[in-house]
Design a protein around this motif. Structure first.
Motif, mmCIF file in Angstrom:
data_model
loop_
_atom_site.group_PDB
_atom_site.id
_atom_site.type_symbol
_atom_site.label_atom_id
_atom_site.label_comp_id
_atom_site.label_asym_id
_atom_site.label_seq_id
_atom_site.Cartn_x
_atom_site.Cartn_y
_atom_site.Cartn_z
ATOM 1 N N ALA A 175 7.780 91.454 -25.431
ATOM 2 C CA ALA A 175 7.316 92.845 -25.545
ATOM 3 C C ALA A 175 8.331 93.810 -24.953
ATOM 4 O O ALA A 175 8.430 94.962 -25.377
ATOM 5 C CB ALA A 175 5.962 93.005 -24.848
ATOM 6 N N THR A 176 9.088 93.364 -23.972
ATOM 7 C CA THR A 176 10.084 94.211 -23.328
ATOM 8 C C THR A 176 11.455 93.915 -23.905
ATOM 9 O O THR A 176 11.878 92.756 -23.939
ATOM 10 C CB THR A 176 10.115 93.941 -21.814
ATOM 11 O OG1 THR A 176 8.806 94.163 -21.282
ATOM 12 C CG2 THR A 176 11.119 94.835 -21.121
ATOM 13 N N PRO A 177 12.179 94.929 -24.376
ATOM 14 C CA PRO A 177 13.513 94.687 -24.922
ATOM 15 C C PRO A 177 14.445 94.133 -23.852
ATOM 16 O O PRO A 177 14.312 94.431 -22.659
ATOM 17 C CB PRO A 177 13.974 96.070 -25.389
ATOM 18 C CG PRO A 177 12.726 96.893 -25.486
ATOM 19 C CD PRO A 177 11.792 96.342 -24.464
ATOM 20 N N VAL A 178 15.399 93.322 -24.292
ATOM 21 C CA VAL A 178 16.413 92.821 -23.375
ATOM 22 C C VAL A 178 17.262 94.003 -22.919
ATOM 23 O O VAL A 178 17.747 94.787 -23.742
ATOM 24 C CB VAL A 178 17.294 91.754 -24.059
ATOM 25 C CG1 VAL A 178 18.443 91.345 -23.145
ATOM 26 C CG2 VAL A 178 16.441 90.543 -24.445
ATOM 27 N N PRO A 179 17.460 94.189 -21.609
ATOM 28 C CA PRO A 179 18.251 95.333 -21.117
ATOM 29 C C PRO A 179 19.697 95.290 -21.603
ATOM 30 O O PRO A 179 20.173 94.267 -22.112
ATOM 31 C CB PRO A 179 18.187 95.167 -19.593
ATOM 32 C CG PRO A 179 17.006 94.293 -19.338
ATOM 33 C CD PRO A 179 16.905 93.385 -20.515
ATOM 34 N N ASP A 180 20.384 96.401 -21.444
ATOM 35 C CA ASP A 180 21.809 96.446 -21.763
ATOM 36 C C ASP A 180 22.559 95.446 -20.901
ATOM 37 O O ASP A 180 22.116 95.095 -19.796
ATOM 38 C CB ASP A 180 22.361 97.840 -21.528
ATOM 39 C CG ASP A 180 21.808 98.850 -22.533
ATOM 40 O OD1 ASP A 180 21.385 98.395 -23.621
ATOM 41 O OD2 ASP A 180 21.804 100.056 -22.217
ATOM 42 N N ALA A 181 23.714 95.032 -21.389
ATOM 43 C CA ALA A 181 24.508 94.035 -20.676
ATOM 44 C C ALA A 181 24.822 94.457 -19.254
ATOM 45 O O ALA A 181 24.866 93.630 -18.335
ATOM 46 C CB ALA A 181 25.800 93.758 -21.449
ATOM 47 N N SER A 182 25.020 95.740 -19.067
ATOM 48 C CA SER A 182 25.378 96.229 -17.727
ATOM 49 C C SER A 182 24.261 96.017 -16.715
ATOM 50 O O SER A 182 24.494 96.023 -15.510
ATOM 51 C CB SER A 182 25.734 97.716 -17.796
ATOM 52 O OG SER A 182 24.623 98.469 -18.264
ATOM 53 N N GLU A 183 23.029 95.850 -17.201
ATOM 54 C CA GLU A 183 21.891 95.663 -16.301
ATOM 55 C C GLU A 183 21.514 94.185 -16.150
ATOM 56 O O GLU A 183 20.539 93.863 -15.459
ATOM 57 C CB GLU A 183 20.685 96.436 -16.836
ATOM 58 C CG GLU A 183 20.919 97.932 -16.967
ATOM 59 C CD GLU A 183 19.725 98.638 -17.597
ATOM 60 O OE1 GLU A 183 18.577 98.295 -17.210
ATOM 61 O OE2 GLU A 183 19.930 99.486 -18.481
ATOM 62 N N LEU A 184 22.280 93.305 -16.786
ATOM 63 C CA LEU A 184 21.956 91.891 -16.743
ATOM 64 C C LEU A 184 22.836 91.150 -15.755
ATOM 65 O O LEU A 184 23.961 91.566 -15.460
ATOM 66 C CB LEU A 184 22.145 91.261 -18.141
ATOM 67 C CG LEU A 184 21.237 91.787 -19.246
ATOM 68 C CD1 LEU A 184 21.658 91.208 -20.593
ATOM 69 C CD2 LEU A 184 19.774 91.423 -18.963
ATOM 70 N N THR A 185 22.345 90.013 -15.306
ATOM 71 C CA THR A 185 23.149 89.158 -14.437
ATOM 72 C C THR A 185 24.127 88.358 -15.289
ATOM 73 O O THR A 185 24.007 88.278 -16.516
ATOM 74 C CB THR A 185 22.264 88.171 -13.663
ATOM 75 O OG1 THR A 185 21.695 87.236 -14.595
ATOM 76 C CG2 THR A 185 21.161 88.892 -12.910
ATOM 77 N N GLU A 186 25.073 87.734 -14.619
ATOM 78 C CA GLU A 186 26.023 86.885 -15.360
ATOM 79 C C GLU A 186 25.291 85.709 -16.005
ATOM 80 O O GLU A 186 25.635 85.294 -17.117
ATOM 81 C CB GLU A 186 27.114 86.372 -14.421
ATOM 82 C CG GLU A 186 28.157 87.419 -14.088
ATOM 83 C CD GLU A 186 29.364 86.827 -13.399
ATOM 84 O OE1 GLU A 186 30.474 87.368 -13.598
ATOM 85 O OE2 GLU A 186 29.217 85.830 -12.650
ATOM 86 N N ALA A 187 24.294 85.166 -15.339
ATOM 87 C CA ALA A 187 23.526 84.074 -15.934
ATOM 88 C C ALA A 187 22.824 84.544 -17.207
ATOM 89 O O ALA A 187 22.786 83.820 -18.219
ATOM 90 C CB ALA A 187 22.497 83.542 -14.942
#
Length: 879
Positions: free
Chosen positions: A600-612
């Motif tokens: 239901a929640t979109p995957v955040p932008d790459a800048s907000e994601l961890t390396e994993a």
């Protein structure tokens, strides 16, 4: 209760196929997901089920082919195609007639007691009550076929197609009636096609006979002495000087008083045996051709039951009774030159009753195949039809380029009766389906029926309404793929090619072909690579596997072994492994959902994601691309292998473990979105192969209607660009954790035992952001003020080494550890001694296969490494 908890509660603790599969399948059928719409604007994808015999049950070969067809169909449906997978059954003339005749025999009756019309009614009654159980078994496997279009080769519409094809071939001079040598079953009392004959190496005898006397004597050899009663010549090679003086002369045929000529024919191999062969034109296909070339008489010496009819003392004997009697009579006359027994040679047996087949001159109906076979070959040569794997196209050409005329009549009552009538004055009339039989006294219909392969050869077009111009034909013909085993490439595939190109020729070259692609899979063999057979006791029943492991596990096992054109060695541990995979997928999905995994929640932008997160999304993108490309090339084994290792090794074993750490931190929401997104895509990609468990999990995860009608994941929406830095760092984390776990084991630490550890070095600085994950996955606690390292390890990573120092004081039983290590050292030293012994044996090194020698060398190297490691560990332990 939270949403994630509610969703997880909707799933049982364990996946139990027996509780779920039947209901899931019925929901799919009731929803009409598998029904095709000929008026749809979607691009068509069509495939027809190779029609199983109405008497048959699901065997492992069926299960393999059905799994692959279903995988192709499900993927195309998810890609937005209008999919038609059309099911049906073959009436299986001989097999079905035999079943009903055995049933009648139990009642003390024969078909002749009933008469033809009542017997055929009885067969229809049997079909209605007992036939087609394989269709229910297909449902258990999960076949997504359009049941609303189920067909049977004796249906009214298909019968019309059969009569239309026969009439057209007859009118074009491509069907004729003639005496030729055919395979004959004296038990079933009918001609057999080549595929209905099983060949085995049987013990027999090779008897050498002397015909003629003195200078006219000539010796021939035979495994069927009884046929000498029908000899009408002896043949030698034209260039064989040994017999040049006999060519054109006659020799006496023993026991008969007849004199027969010696003829020269290039068919004879002068290097084989004596270089002379007896010629029995009515009982051997090669002899028949020699007889035609030399205009020889062709007397039959036995009837349709295999009983000798030649006049003399052997008349009335069964062929196998006559054989030793004739040999004894020849021996008494001094005509036996040599006898060899046992003599192992190939013997044909009826595939239905195992009776030894008799080559027999018989008046039958034939298809003149030369122009039809040429068209079938041209369609593959010019690329209109593509064969996968391409290397099997040669086998196809070997068949169609050397195809002999096809005998299509069978002496049965169950089947499509030949639509030819004979008049009182020798008239012959062939009628189409709309023409009335001739009236008046003396007219009779041909008693024979058509070979089952005649009707099944029309299957792709007759099932769609041919010869009528139906909407199904317009939309779904030619079919997209024919999937079948390479073993019936000639018997079925070539016949469909011939009939399709002939029957649909008015539609143009590209529209006349019956299918765009021919995908050929291999045969199922046992774990040792041997052919499965009841006599060997190595047959695996797919229904048994489905009972014990589930349909998904059975399907996944078969798909993982499906390399194009290659046989598959199948073992039960494969099925157990596939069940474990389904269990792993179930447990991982429950964990993800219980921890809030969501779509239901979109995957955040790459800048907000961890390396994993960025690593797993990049890997997912590669997997989507790889699986799509592999399935496009019918590389099912490779596609499932990619999915297996990504799902188990990367998503379950690594990302879920990394996610546990992230879920407790600031990136929890993003991690839940990534968990859900990756799981969503994985379930979509796996669905064609394991449809039941993925359906149950996906509908719970997403709340969506069904994976059957969900989108296939391809394109930027489903994957993310690879992040090289993230991939490198996660690779380093994986290597470090793996090495630390091995190190812990070497140190005698229990898997769950935490140990104080100091991490340092340039390599650690590069991945310092993952320290929490490394410590969690390796069970490493922070070093205290009194930390004193007792052992250390250095791990080389991409950007330098990581030094791992641990304090094991008080954490291990030194005496017990020394005892354990001493036992391991003894085992390693024993292995070293054994491998040194083999490698020191010049005979072994010189004669054994190179790969075997290399494996022994690898074992030696591993033993040396183990010895060094164990000794180092022993030295590091306190005294």
């Amino acid at each position: 209760m939270t949403e994630s908890a509610a969703r997880t509660d909707a799933l049982p603790n364990a996946w139990n196929p027996a509780d779920e599969e039947a209901a899931i399948y019925q929901r799919w059928v009731s929803a009409g997901y598998f029904e095709a719409d000929a008026d749809s604007q979607r691009p068509p994808f069509s495939i027809v089920l190779p029609p199983p015999n109405v008497t048959g049950s699901l065997h492992m070969g069926h299960a393999l082919n059905h799994t692959l067809m279903d995988a192709m169909s499900r993927r195309r449906r998810m890609q937005g195609y209008e999919v038609l997978w059309l099911p049906g059954m073959d009436h299986a003339g001989i097999a079905t007639q035999n079943v009903v005749e055995r049933e009648l025999a139990g009642e003390g009756l024969s078909r002749h007691d009933l008469g033809r019309e009542r017997f055929v009614e009885r067969v229809w009654e049997w079909k209605a009550e007992y036939g087609g159980k394989i269709l229910d078994q297909m449902k258990r496997l999960g076949d997504g076929v359009d049941w609303s279009r189920e067909r049977f080769t004796m249906d009214e519409g298909l019968s019309r197609a059969v009569h239309t094809m026969f009439k057209r071939l007859y009118d074009d001079g491509l069907v004729y009636r003639a005496e030729r040598i055919i395979n004959w079953c004296p038990r079933c009392m009918t001609a057999l096609s080549d595929i209905e004959v099983d060949h085995s190496d049987d013990d027999g005898e090779l008897v050498s006979l002397r015909y003629g006397d003195g200078d006219d004597a000539i010796v021939v050899a035979t495994t069927r002495a009884e046929t000498m009663l029908g000899d009408t010549a002896v043949a030698v090679h034209p260039d064989d000087e040994r017999y040049a003086h006999l060519v054109g002369r006659e020799v006496e045929l023993p026991l008969t008083g007849r004199r027969i000529p010696v003829v020269a024919d290039s068919h004879v191999d002068p290097e084989f045996g004596t270089g002379a062969v007896k010629v029995t034109p009515a009982h051997d296909p090669n002899d028949f051709e020699i007889g035609r070339r030399h205009d020889l008489p062709m007397p039959s010496i036995m009837d349709e039951r295999g009983v000798i009819t030649a006049h003399g003392p052997f008349e009335g004997m069964d062929r196998f009774e006559a054989r030793p009697a004739i040999v004894a009579a020849l021996r008494e006359q001094g005509r036996i030159v040599a006898e060899k027994r046992p003599y192992v040679h190939a013997v044909g047996h009826c595939s239905r009753c195992d009776t030894v087949v008799e080559p027999r001159l018989s008046l039958q109906w034939w298809v003149r195949v030369e122009p039809l076979a040429k068209a079938a070959g041209d369609a593959v040569r010019d690329g209109r039809v593509q064969v996968y794997p391409p290397e099997l196209a040669k086998r196809y050409f070997d068949w169609v380029d050397d195809m002999h005329d096809w005998t299509i009549s069978r002496q049965l009552w169950w089947g499509h009766r030949i639509p030819v009538w004979y008049g009182p004055n020798g008239e012959t009339v062939c009628l189409g389906p709309d023409e009335r039989p001739p009236s008046g006294a003396g007219w009779t219909q041909d008693p024979d029926v058509l070979d089952t392969w005649f009707s099944s050869g029309l299957w792709p077009m007759s099932t769609m309404g041919w010869p009528e111009p139906t909407a199904d034909l317009a939309k779904f013909y030619p079919t997209s793929v024919l999937s079948t085993g390479y073993d019936i490439l000639f018997f079925w595939v070539a016949r469909m090619m011939m009939f399709g190109l002939y029957g649909m020729r008015d539609n143009g070259p590209q529209r006349a072909i019956p299918f765009d692609h021919i995908y050929l899979h291999g045969l199922i063999r046992d774990a040792q690579g041997k052919k499965m057979s009841k006599s060997r006791g190595n047959v695996i029943d797919p229904l048994d596997w489905m009972d014990r492991y589930g349909a998904d596990a059975t399907r996944f096992t078969l798909a993982r072994g499906a390399n194009p054109g290659a046989d598959m060695a199948l073992a039960e541990e494969w099925a157990a492994g596939s069940r474990n995979f389904c269990t792993k997928l179930w447990n991982a999905s429950r964990f993800a959902m219980s921890n809030g995994a969501t779509v239901a929640t979109p995957v955040p932008d790459a800048s907000e994601l961890t390396e994993a997160d960025r690593w797993i999304l990049g890997r997912l993108s590669a997997v989507v691309s790889d699986v799509d490309e592999l399935m496009e090339r019918f590389q099912f084994a490779k596609a499932t292998n990619v999915l297996y290792h990504f799902t188990w090794d990367e998503y379950c074993d690594w990302y879920l473990e990394l996610a546990k750490v992230q879920l407790a931190g600031e990136h929890a929401d993003g991690t839940r979105a990534v968990l859900g997104h990756v799981l969503d895509v994985v379930l979509r990609l796996l669905h064609p192969f394991v449809p039941f468990v993925t359906e149950r999990l996906w509908t719970t995860l997403t709340g969506g209607e069904s994976l059957v009608v969900a989108d296939w994941p391809v394109g930027s929406r489903w994957g993310f660009a690879a992040d090289a830095v993230a991939e490198a760092h996660i690779a380093d984390v994986q290597k470090l954790v793996t090495e630390v776990r091995r190190f812990r084991s070497d140190q005698g630490l229990k898997p769950g035992q935490r140990v104080a550890t100091r991490l340092s070095g340039a390599g650690f600085d590069a991945i310092a952001g993952h320290e929490e994950s490394v410590r969690a996955l390796s069970r490493l606690s922070e070093p205290g003020d009194d930390f004193a390292a007792t052992a250390s390890l250095e791990v080389a990573l991409a950007e330098g080494a990581v030094v791992v120092e641990v304090d094991t004081s008080g954490t291990i039983d030194v005496a017990a550890e020394r005892k354990r290590l001493a036992k391991d050292l003894a085992a390693a030293e024993k292995e070293l001694k054994q491998t040194d012994g083999k490698l020191g044996n010049a005979s072994f090194v010189d004669k054994a296969p190179a790969d075997v020698v290399e494996k022994v060398r690898a074992r030696r190297d591993a033993a040396v490494a183990d010895i060094e490691r164990i000794r180092a560990r022993l030295d590091s332990l306190p005294s």
